[in-house]
Design an enzyme around this catalytic site. Structure first.
Site, PDB file in Angstrom:
ATOM      1  N   GLU A  74       0.807  -1.218   0.000  1.00  0.00           N
ATOM      2  CA  GLU A  74       0.000   0.000   0.000  1.00  0.00           C
ATOM      3  C   GLU A  74       0.846   1.276   0.000  1.00  0.00           C
ATOM      4  OE1 GLU A  74      -2.961  -0.395  -0.552  1.00  0.00           O
ATOM      5  OE2 GLU A  74      -3.826  -2.079   0.531  1.00  0.00           O
TER       6      GLU A  74
ATOM      7  N   TYR B 192     -16.805  16.168  16.665  1.00  0.00           N
ATOM      8  CA  TYR B 192     -15.439  15.666  16.700  1.00  0.00           C
ATOM      9  C   TYR B 192     -15.005  15.056  15.370  1.00  0.00           C
ATOM     10  CZ  TYR B 192     -15.540  16.766  21.576  1.00  0.00           C
ATOM     11  OH  TYR B 192     -15.629  17.461  22.760  1.00  0.00           O
TER      12      TYR B 192
END
Length: 213
Positions: free
Chosen positions: A71, A117
């Site tokens: 990745e 948040y």
């Protein structure tokens, strides 16, 4: 001054302890000047060896250490997008991955502004169309997105997040998993979302990427 290798290993252990990195899934990296330290392929984030990291150039060239995670193009995409990025976290966390299998809320964010948040710590999180793990074209598509972001969901795959420090990237990953769990728990119900004005005010106060949807 803390050692980036030790910080990376500690972050891996924390994420694994939270259940956000099942098995040998997930990969972490930190940028130091013109080099990237990344977890090796098949690494268990619960047991990262600080002295056993792969070393890459910013263009992905393997310079030293074991074979890097497949990745690595995703990590490079975030480092190319923003020179202030110093850490990248990619996970297969259950709830965020489940949300990556659903239609996105908008073109700029798979996840709506459900909690303050999420807007403050993560910001808009686009859904990147499916590609096999490690696909360079998918990473390039992420690198070229024409709006600010520090997080994305890879379709049918999982979250990838960036930050100016490893601690910030990890905190964002934890927050994205939490808001994803809340979103899934609501099912087909229509929750109250933050209004555009509320979300924009938070984004300005906390310097978080959030834009027109």
């Amino acid at each position: 001054m803390s050692d980036p290798r030790t910080e990376l290993a500690a972050a891996g252990a924390r994420l694994a302890a939270l259940g956000l990195s099942p098995g040998s899934s997930g990969n972490l990296s930190v940028r130091i000047d013109d080099r990237v330290l990344i977890t090796p392929t098949g690494a268990d984030l619960a047991e990262v060896d600080p002295d056993g990291l792969s070393v890459l150039a910013l263009d992905g060239t393997h310079l030293d250490g074991p074979r890097p995670s497949k990745e690595f193009p995703l990590h490079g995409a975030f480092y190319r997008r923003d020179d202030a990025t110093r850490a990248v976290v990619h996970l297969h966390a259950r709830n965020a991955t489940a949300v990556s299998c659903l239609p996105p809320w908008s073109a700029r964010s798979a996840v709506p502004p459900l909690t303050p948040y999420f807007v403050m710590r993560v910001g808009q999180t686009p859904l990147i169309p499916y590609a096999p793990p490690g696909d360079a074209d998918q990473a390039e598509a992420l690198a070229l997105l024409p709006f600010p972001l520090r997080a994305a969901l890879l379709q049918n795959h999982g979250p990838v997040l960036a930050g100016p420090t490893m601690a910030r990237a990890v905190d964002a990953a934890v927050e994205l998993e939490e808001v994803s769990a809340l979103l899934l728990s609501l099912g087909e119900r229509s929750p109250r979302l933050l209004t555009p004005a509320e979300a924009d005010a938070l984004a300005r106060t906390y310097d978080s990427p959030w834009g027109e949807h």
